[in-house]
Design a protein around this motif. Structure first.
Motif, PDB file in Angstrom:
ATOM      1  N   SER A 413      22.288 -15.364  -8.900  1.00  0.00           N
ATOM      2  CA  SER A 413      23.530 -14.685  -8.513  1.00  0.00           C
ATOM      3  C   SER A 413      24.132 -15.169  -7.200  1.00  0.00           C
ATOM      4  O   SER A 413      24.805 -14.423  -6.520  1.00  0.00           O
ATOM      5  CB  SER A 413      23.394 -13.154  -8.487  1.00  0.00           C
ATOM      6  OG  SER A 413      22.090 -12.729  -8.619  1.00  0.00           O
ATOM      7  N   CYS A 414      23.863 -16.415  -6.836  1.00  0.00           N
ATOM      8  CA  CYS A 414      24.579 -16.977  -5.688  1.00  0.00           C
ATOM      9  C   CYS A 414      26.078 -16.968  -5.999  1.00  0.00           C
ATOM     10  O   CYS A 414      26.918 -16.792  -5.114  1.00  0.00           O
ATOM     11  CB  CYS A 414      24.168 -18.422  -5.415  1.00  0.00           C
ATOM     12  SG  CYS A 414      22.397 -18.709  -5.438  1.00  0.00           S
ATOM     13  N   CYS A 417      28.597 -14.094  -4.929  1.00  0.00           N
ATOM     14  CA  CYS A 417      29.259 -14.058  -3.627  1.00  0.00           C
ATOM     15  C   CYS A 417      29.997 -15.368  -3.328  1.00  0.00           C
ATOM     16  O   CYS A 417      31.095 -15.347  -2.777  1.00  0.00           O
ATOM     17  CB  CYS A 417      28.239 -13.812  -2.518  1.00  0.00           C
ATOM     18  SG  CYS A 417      27.479 -12.179  -2.611  1.00  0.00           S
ATOM     19  N   HIS A 418      29.373 -16.512  -3.701  1.00  0.00           N
ATOM     20  CA  HIS A 418      29.969 -17.802  -3.321  1.00  0.00           C
ATOM     21  C   HIS A 418      30.924 -18.361  -4.377  1.00  0.00           C
ATOM     22  O   HIS A 418      31.500 -19.425  -4.191  1.00  0.00           O
ATOM     23  CB  HIS A 418      28.863 -18.827  -3.046  1.00  0.00           C
ATOM     24  CG  HIS A 418      28.088 -18.523  -1.797  1.00  0.00           C
ATOM     25  ND1 HIS A 418      28.592 -18.733  -0.547  1.00  0.00           N
ATOM     26  CD2 HIS A 418      26.845 -17.983  -1.616  1.00  0.00           C
ATOM     27  CE1 HIS A 418      27.691 -18.365   0.358  1.00  0.00           C
ATOM     28  NE2 HIS A 418      26.628 -17.892  -0.272  1.00  0.00           N
ATOM     29  N   LYS A 427      33.664 -12.418  -0.386  1.00  0.00           N
ATOM     30  CA  LYS A 427      32.360 -11.952   0.093  1.00  0.00           C
ATOM     31  C   LYS A 427      31.614 -13.024   0.876  1.00  0.00           C
ATOM     32  O   LYS A 427      30.822 -12.712   1.759  1.00  0.00           O
ATOM     33  CB  LYS A 427      31.502 -11.524  -1.100  1.00  0.00           C
ATOM     34  CG  LYS A 427      31.864 -10.137  -1.603  1.00  0.00           C
ATOM     35  CD  LYS A 427      30.862  -9.695  -2.665  1.00  0.00           C
ATOM     36  CE  LYS A 427      31.601  -9.321  -3.938  1.00  0.00           C
ATOM     37  NZ  LYS A 427      30.927  -9.663  -5.157  1.00  0.00           N
ATOM     38  N   LYS A 437      27.983 -30.276   6.622  1.00  0.00           N
ATOM     39  CA  LYS A 437      27.899 -29.369   7.757  1.00  0.00           C
ATOM     40  C   LYS A 437      26.476 -29.313   8.329  1.00  0.00           C
ATOM     41  O   LYS A 437      26.286 -29.333   9.537  1.00  0.00           O
ATOM     42  CB  LYS A 437      28.306 -27.977   7.262  1.00  0.00           C
ATOM     43  CG  LYS A 437      29.185 -27.216   8.223  1.00  0.00           C
ATOM     44  CD  LYS A 437      29.781 -26.002   7.541  1.00  0.00           C
ATOM     45  CE  LYS A 437      29.489 -24.751   8.342  1.00  0.00           C
ATOM     46  NZ  LYS A 437      29.967 -23.541   7.647  1.00  0.00           N
ATOM     47  N   MET A 454      24.257 -14.009   7.598  1.00  0.00           N
ATOM     48  CA  MET A 454      24.099 -14.132   6.156  1.00  0.00           C
ATOM     49  C   MET A 454      23.390 -12.901   5.596  1.00  0.00           C
ATOM     50  O   MET A 454      23.782 -12.356   4.567  1.00  0.00           O
ATOM     51  CB  MET A 454      23.313 -15.417   5.823  1.00  0.00           C
ATOM     52  CG  MET A 454      24.155 -16.684   5.992  1.00  0.00           C
ATOM     53  SD  MET A 454      23.164 -18.152   6.293  1.00  0.00           S
ATOM     54  CE  MET A 454      22.696 -18.600   4.643  1.00  0.00           C
ATOM     55  N   GLY A 458      24.624  -9.732   3.007  1.00  0.00           N
ATOM     56  CA  GLY A 458      23.956  -9.336   1.768  1.00  0.00           C
ATOM     57  C   GLY A 458      23.177 -10.453   1.115  1.00  0.00           C
ATOM     58  O   GLY A 458      22.682 -10.316   0.000  1.00  0.00           O
ATOM     59  N   MET A 459      23.043 -11.591   1.787  1.00  0.00           N
ATOM     60  CA  MET A 459      22.341 -12.707   1.171  1.00  0.00           C
ATOM     61  C   MET A 459      20.846 -12.630   1.475  1.00  0.00           C
ATOM     62  O   MET A 459      20.437 -12.505   2.619  1.00  0.00           O
ATOM     63  CB  MET A 459      22.917 -14.016   1.708  1.00  0.00           C
ATOM     64  CG  MET A 459      22.197 -15.224   1.168  1.00  0.00           C
ATOM     65  SD  MET A 459      23.093 -16.716   1.578  1.00  0.00           S
ATOM     66  CE  MET A 459      21.789 -17.914   1.331  1.00  0.00           C
TER      67      MET A 459
END
Ligand code: HEC
Length: 480
Positions: A413-414, A417-418, A427, A437, A454, A458-459
């Motif tokens: 479920s990454c 949010c991403h 989110k 980066k 992070m 919620g990560m």
């Protein structure tokens, strides 16, 4: 060597079933009146370039998507991501210029030295058809990258067709697939460039070579084109060697050009841009300039009547000019008209560049356009997001590790949010370019022990078996 080959048992077996010896004898033992000459290399040179265009074209077609949304991204992907992609694309692009140059030499030579004479009317006509097809290939290929200059130059080109009286609007809509330019235009040009014209070209190249062999080489200008009297020499080996040398020079020149000065790609076509000044490929510049002189009511003269007269003259030439005399100085009208046309083309091309350079506003806009192109070429490749599918990114997922990683990205479920394709949501930030980066170790550390921000977002720390973790990492790294 040929004799040895012919005695090999397999070759004898093969020949009994195919008649290959007869064919190669026929091909290689062609008698050339007056002997092999460097002057005869241009026809086979064209054949060689055609071959190169087919090979590089197939490569480009493997990546290319003919749609207004994706064409530009796929070409950008070829240029910026694919190994040797820019080189092969440049070969294809420079190849088209080489084709035009060689074609003009080949045709000019045939015209100037009267090699169309002596029962060669159909041979000449098939050459004219090939000429038209090559022009068509250059025109249709130019649009395919769908960058600014491709779009606006083709808009001009199709508008010119629209100027033809009575049927012009119809031709224009036929080419564009509607009144405006868009995906339908692109797919029509693509079909013409990749299927329609090439298929016809193969047929005509075959016919052209067959008819040439049927009529035989016309030989030097002092030769009688119907019943040659000079001593002949066979096509193989000397002429074959000369042809191969020329092909090698072509390979070397095109390769060197493509390597040293790769062809650029401009920013994606923006139909709303009203300030863009289209400039065609250099070989279309004389025509581009020519058309500037014919506006409004006189357009029909410049677009239809004069080109029509020239075309009719070229078609009628071998039927009107029946004398077998081939020496240019004994044919003042043909030689003189040839010189005039060549001078006019050079002058028009020069004039076009001169006018651009001497109008400050135009020069400024053209300079701005080249700067934009240069900036675009420097910018990193960003996968395009549209309707949730990443066109070029799916291509990047050709790496199987990354492809598995994308699945893990979803399973953990990454994506919640991403974003489905790591494009970012409200989110969480986008992860495209994340490997630029952070270096590898830093990224691993971040995933295993996320920062406070992070965690606050919620990560959770990523806790996966090593192989899955590496796949996820491969996916994140592929997000360029
Ligand atoms: C509940 C939402 C959520 C989930 C699920 C989530 N993340 Fe994140 N992630 C975030 C937030 C919020 C940040 C940014 C915090 C900040 O602003 O520094 C972030 C940052 C990151 C960053 C650093 C990006 C940067 O540019 O600083 C990486 C890498 C990352 N996440 C990877 C993942 C992976 C891989 C997964 C799945 C295993 C995942 N995240 C799941 C919310 C989430």
């Amino acid at each position: 060597m040929r004799v040895q080959l012919k005695n090999a048992p397999f070759m004898r077996w093969f020949d009994k079933r195919t008649g290959i010896f007869h064919l190669t004898d026929e091909a290689l033992d062609e008698p050339i009146p007056g002997g092999a000459r460097w002057a005869y290399i241009f026809g086979s040179g064209l054949l060689y370039i055609l071959l190169s265009q087919i090979v590089t074209g197939i490569f480009l077609a493997m990546y290319y998507v003919a749609s207004a949304d994706h064409a530009h991204t796929t070409v950008e992907y070829i240029v910026k991501q694919v190994t040797a992609g820019s080189f092969l694309r440049s070969l294809h692009s420079y190849g088209s210029s080489a084709m035009i140059v060689t074609l003009v030499v080949h045709m000019g030579q045939t015209y100037f030295f009267g090699s169309y004479k002596g029962r060669r009317e159909i041979l000449w006509l098939s050459g004219l058809v090939l000429f038209a097809m090559i022009i068509g290939m250059a025109f249709t290929g130019y649009l395919l990258p769908w960058d600014q200059k491709a779009y606006f130059a083709t808009a001009v080109g199709t508008n010119i067709a629209g100027e033809v009286p009575f049927i012009g609007e119809w031709i224009k809509e036929l080419m564009r697939g509607g009144t405006e330019m868009g995906t339908l235009t692109l797919s029509r040009f693509f079909v013409a460039h990749v299927f329609l014209i090439p298929a016809c070209m193969f047929a005509f190249v075959g016919a052209h070579i067959f008819l040439f062999r049927k009529a035989g080489s016309a030989g030097p200008i002092s030769e009688d084109p119907i019943e040659p009297k000079q001593k002949t020499e066979q096509f193989y080996p000397k002429q074959v060697i000369m042809d191969v040398v020329f092909a090698t020079v072509l390979v070397g020149t095109l390769g060197l050009l493509s390597y040293l000065s790769p062809v650029d790609l401009g920013p994606k076509a923006n139909p709303a841009d009203t300030s863009f000044l289209p400039r065609p490929e250099w070989y279309y510049l004389p025509i581009f300039q020519w058309l500037k002189y014919w506006n409004g009511a006189s357009a029909i003269i410049g677009i239809v009547i004069i080109p029509g007269i020239i075309a009719a003259f070229l078609v009628a030439l071998p039927f009107m000019d029946r004398k077998l005399e081939r020496r240019p100085w004994k044919r003042p009208v043909t030689s003189f008209s040839f010189a005039i046309v060549i001078c006019a083309l050079i002058f028009l091309g020069w004039q076009s560049g001169h006018e651009d350079a001497s109008d400050p506003a135009v020069a400024k806009q053209l300079a701005k356009q080249s700067e934009e192109t240069a900036a675009f070429m420097k910018a990193p490749f960003v996968p395009e997001l549209s309707g949730g599918t990443l066109v070029a990114q799916n291509a990047a997922l050709a790496d199987p590790q990354a492809a598995l990683g994308k699945k893990i990205f979803g399973d953990n479920s990454c994506d919640g949010c991403h974003g489905e394709n790591a494009e970012g949501t409200d989110k969480a930030p986008k992860l495209i370019g994340v490997s630029a980066k952070f270096d590898h170790d830093k990224l691993v550390a971040l995933l295993k022990s996320p920062t406070k921000k992070m965690l606050d977002g919620g990560m959770d720390p990523v806790d996966l078996p090593d192989d899955q973790f590496n796949q996820l990492l491969a996916y994140l790294t592929s997000l360029k």
